[in-house]
Design an enzyme around this catalytic site. Structure first.
Site, PDB file in Angstrom:
ATOM      1  N   HIS A  46       0.853  -1.185   0.000  1.00 44.91           N
ATOM      2  CA  HIS A  46       0.000   0.000   0.000  1.00 44.91           C
ATOM      3  C   HIS A  46       0.887   1.232   0.000  1.00 44.91           C
ATOM      4  CE1 HIS A  46      -3.885  -1.936   1.794  1.00 44.91           C
ATOM      5  NE2 HIS A  46      -3.363  -2.674   0.826  1.00 44.91           N
ATOM      6  N   GLU A  48       1.007   3.902   1.804  1.00 45.56           N
ATOM      7  CA  GLU A  48       1.531   4.314   3.103  1.00 45.56           C
ATOM      8  C   GLU A  48       2.747   3.490   3.496  1.00 45.56           C
ATOM      9  OE1 GLU A  48      -1.619   3.473   2.262  1.00 45.56           O
ATOM     10  OE2 GLU A  48      -3.015   4.148   3.819  1.00 45.56           O
ATOM     11  N   CYS A  76      -6.131   1.865   5.992  1.00 45.83           N
ATOM     12  CA  CYS A  76      -6.776   0.618   6.405  1.00 45.83           C
ATOM     13  C   CYS A  76      -6.146   0.153   7.726  1.00 45.83           C
ATOM     14  CB  CYS A  76      -6.590  -0.454   5.330  1.00 45.83           C
ATOM     15  SG  CYS A  76      -4.881  -1.035   5.156  1.00 45.83           S
ATOM     16  N   CYS A  79      -2.335  -0.559   7.472  1.00 46.21           N
ATOM     17  CA  CYS A  79      -1.531   0.655   7.393  1.00 46.21           C
ATOM     18  C   CYS A  79      -1.571   1.435   8.698  1.00 46.21           C
ATOM     19  CB  CYS A  79      -1.995   1.507   6.223  1.00 46.21           C
ATOM     20  SG  CYS A  79      -1.616   0.734   4.621  1.00 46.21           S
TER      21      CYS A  79
END
Length: 143
Positions: A46, A48, A76, A79
């Site tokens: 992801h 992040e 999410c 993360c």
């Protein structure tokens, strides 16, 4: 946040869910990324996490104390946990994610009693633009 928006657009151009993230430490960008889950065949890639990985390499530490994270979409649960473990000082995000978000929605990770570190959280930055990038991406795939 403008740089995170650029990363989200670049992710969309690669066929990735358009999320972008930037890590800033002492007014210097030390990590920047967009989603790369499909490209890397890595469910943890992801934006992040990729930006924090880059920042950790630049700073030579897995602890990103005094660093701020800008991301186009509410993080999410995975993360949010990485943000906590990385000791991010402040989180700035764009669009809320009622389905998958874990900061203001869902599990509200940073409010959990088991959360080791909670950053200061500021939502709604470039929210309209970040949301529109996501809506357009998914609308184009449905059509």
């Amino acid at each position: 946040m403008d740089m995170a928006i650029e990363q989200a657009r670049a992710a969309a151009a690669r066929g990735e869910v358009p999320v972008g993230a930037v890590v800033v430490y002492r007014d210097e960008v030390v990590g920047i990324a967009g989603n790369r889950t499909r490209e890397l065949a890595d469910m943890t890639a992801h934006a992040e996490i990729e930006a924090m990985r880059a920042a950790a390499k630049v700073l030579g530490s897995e602890r990103l104390v005094d660093a701020d994270l800008y991301v186009t979409l509410e993080p999410c649960t995975m993360c949010a946990a990485a943000i906590s473990f990385g000791r991010i000082r402040r989180l700035y995000y764009g669009a809320e994610d009622p389905k998958g978000g874990a900061v203001e929605n869902g599990v509200r990770f940073f409010a959990a009693p088991t959360c080791h570190h909670a950053p200061e959280v500021y939502g709604g930055f470039s929210e309209i633009e970040a949301g529109e990038i996501l809506r357009t991406f998914f609308r184009d795939r449905r059509d």
